[in-house]
Scaffold this active site. Structure first.
Site, PDB file in Angstrom:
ATOM      1  N   ASP A 157       0.301  -1.043  -0.269  1.00  0.00           N
ATOM      2  CA  ASP A 157       0.111   0.415  -0.599  1.00  0.00           C
ATOM      3  C   ASP A 157       1.250   1.273   0.061  1.00  0.00           C
ATOM      4  OD1 ASP A 157      -2.530   1.428  -0.355  1.00  0.00           O
ATOM      5  OD2 ASP A 157      -3.392   0.362   1.178  1.00  0.00           O
ATOM      6  N   ASP A 191      -9.362   3.695  -3.383  1.00  0.00           N
ATOM      7  CA  ASP A 191      -9.874   2.454  -3.426  1.00  0.00           C
ATOM      8  C   ASP A 191     -11.420   2.379  -3.602  1.00  0.00           C
ATOM      9  OD1 ASP A 191      -7.701   1.854  -2.293  1.00  0.00           O
ATOM     10  OD2 ASP A 191      -8.912   1.573  -0.016  1.00  0.00           O
TER      11      ASP A 191
END
Length: 436
Positions: free
Chosen positions: A154, A214
């Site tokens: 991430d 996202d």
């Protein structure tokens, strides 16, 4: 003073010149988009060993492992809040994983799966647990010791090491090098949110790369937390991005992915999480498949409905997604209709077959007629043939000589596999659509 735009341009030119002769995946993995399951969309931080193993068991029992869903990826919130004070290693939360990560990985391997882990290229993960920035090699060694086959990496708490492609590249390359030094084949999945033009450099150090913030379980609802509508907005991707928002970004990146590079990652699937209709979930899965995104389930598979299973089990679409040696379908045109758009995609498959899809993002059903000269705008010789078109949702087959007609539901998609039938005489061709 050298401007940021100059540095961006310089770095992109450097990548093109330096890597223009590179062929194949950088580490030999990811010759086709990865398939599997990830815990985040459904469970977020509420994970433990039983949730991971129960979903894996359900995937196997439902026959999804046999269809290719092989990676079980555990996302954020798995570790303790501090590293081991003596060794510096990451450690699992003993309340969630009392038997340790290595033991769980072995259970998954024994079931026939590959096991995926999560970390962040920052001081902390997105949920505030220890990240891997400046700890790349010790964390890579730890993952390898545990039997990890996949790393989702991430972008949170990156300490400002972003905003210029070269800076992001170097930060992510450190983990790439560390994983390779372990000697264990580990699929490397960048979750860099599409920042810093990752599609221009991700293929040199990774197997897939996220191209957006996202996903959220909605078809087209706009959300201020996902401010970017196009890939040009590369520095503030946000989250809560709709399916159509992500498709819009991915539509222009088909040339950036393939067997000889890696894959544009549109984020995990939301099918089965309840925020969209059956038709919208069909569109979601169809577009992820033909754009050759990784197909990573993000639901509770143990409670999946028969209709949701029908969607994620579509063998024809999975075969297109996994068709080795072919690239994502390309956006041919995008036409305004009301407040939304009608979009045509096509792409070459093996054996000179083609995938063709028409997406109706409008709020009403439409009748459409799509001509071969539009479908084959990049290969007009194919418009001189007749084609057998198989609908990949109902298996109906029709002969197409000039144009293919379709009734496309609101927020729906019609998708076909075209197989060449014979050479024909040409006619005048045009595009038209009418209200249903």
């Amino acid at each position: 003073m050298i401007s940021i735009s100059f540095l961006n341009c310089f770095f992109l030119v450097f990548l093109f010149l330096f890597f223009s002769d590179v062929h194949g995946s950088y580490n030999g993995l990811g010759l086709k988009p990865q398939m599997g399951w990830n815990s985040w969309n459904k469970y977020a931080c509420d994970i433990d060993e039983s949730i991971i193993l129960n979903n894996a068991k359900a995937i196997k029992e439902e026959g999804l492992l046999d269809l290719g869903y092989e990676y079980i990826v555990m996302d954020d919130c798995w570790s303790k809040h501090e590293r081991n004070a003596t060794t510096g290693r990451l450690e699992a939360n003993p309340d969630k994983f009392p038997n340790g990560i290595g033991s769980m990985a072995k259970k998954l391997h024994d079931m026939g799966f590959k096991f995926g882990m999560y970390s962040s290229a920052g001081k902390y993960t997105c949920a505030g647990f220890p990240g891997s920035l400046n700890h790349e090699q010790i964390d890579a060694d730890t993952f390898a010791d545990w039997g990890v086959d996949y790393l989702k990496y991430d972008n949170c708490f990156n300490e400002g090491k972003s905003g210029v492609p070269l800076i992001s590249y170097e930060r992510y390359k450190r983990m790439s090098d560390a994983l390779n030094k372990t000697g264990r084949p580990i699929f490397y999945s960048l979750c860099q949110w599409g920042e810093d033009f990752v599609w221009n450099w991700g293929n040199t150090i990774a197997n897939s790369w996220r191209i957006s913030g996202d996903i959220f379980d909605t078809f087209s609802r706009k959300d201020v937390r996902c401010p970017c509508e196009t890939i040009e907005c590369f520095a503030l991707q946000g989250d809560h991005c709709s399916v159509m928002n992500i498709i819009s970004k991915a539509s222009f990146l088909s040339s950036k992915a393939g067997m000889n590079s890696g894959w544009n990652d549109l984020d995990s699937l939301e099918v089965g999480n309840g925020g969209m209709s059956f038709e919208e979930y069909k569109t979601h899965f169809t577009m992820w498949a033909i754009l050759k995104s990784p197909l990573i389930l993000g639901n509770d598979v143990s409670s999946m409905s028969p209709m949701d299973k029908l969607i994620v089990s579509n063998k024809e679409l999975i075969s297109i997604n996994q068709d080795i040696g072919t690239n994502p379908a390309a956006l041919i045109w995008k036409k305004k209709y009301g407040d939304e758009y009608i979009e045509l995609f096509s792409g070459r498959l093996s054996n000179n077959d083609w995938v063709v899809a028409v997406l109706n993002a409008a709020s009403e059903p439409l009748k459409m007629g799509i001509h071969l000269s539009d479908i084959f705008v990049d290969a007009l010789g194919n418009a001189e043939h007749d084609w057998l078109a198989t609908d990949l949702w109902n298996n109906n087959v029709k002969l197409v000589s000039d144009r293919i007609r379709a009734n496309v539901a609101s927020h729906g998609v019609q998708v076909w596999r075209f197989q060449q039938y014979k050479v024909k005489n040409t006619n005048d061709k045009f595009f038209s659509f009418n209200k249903h």
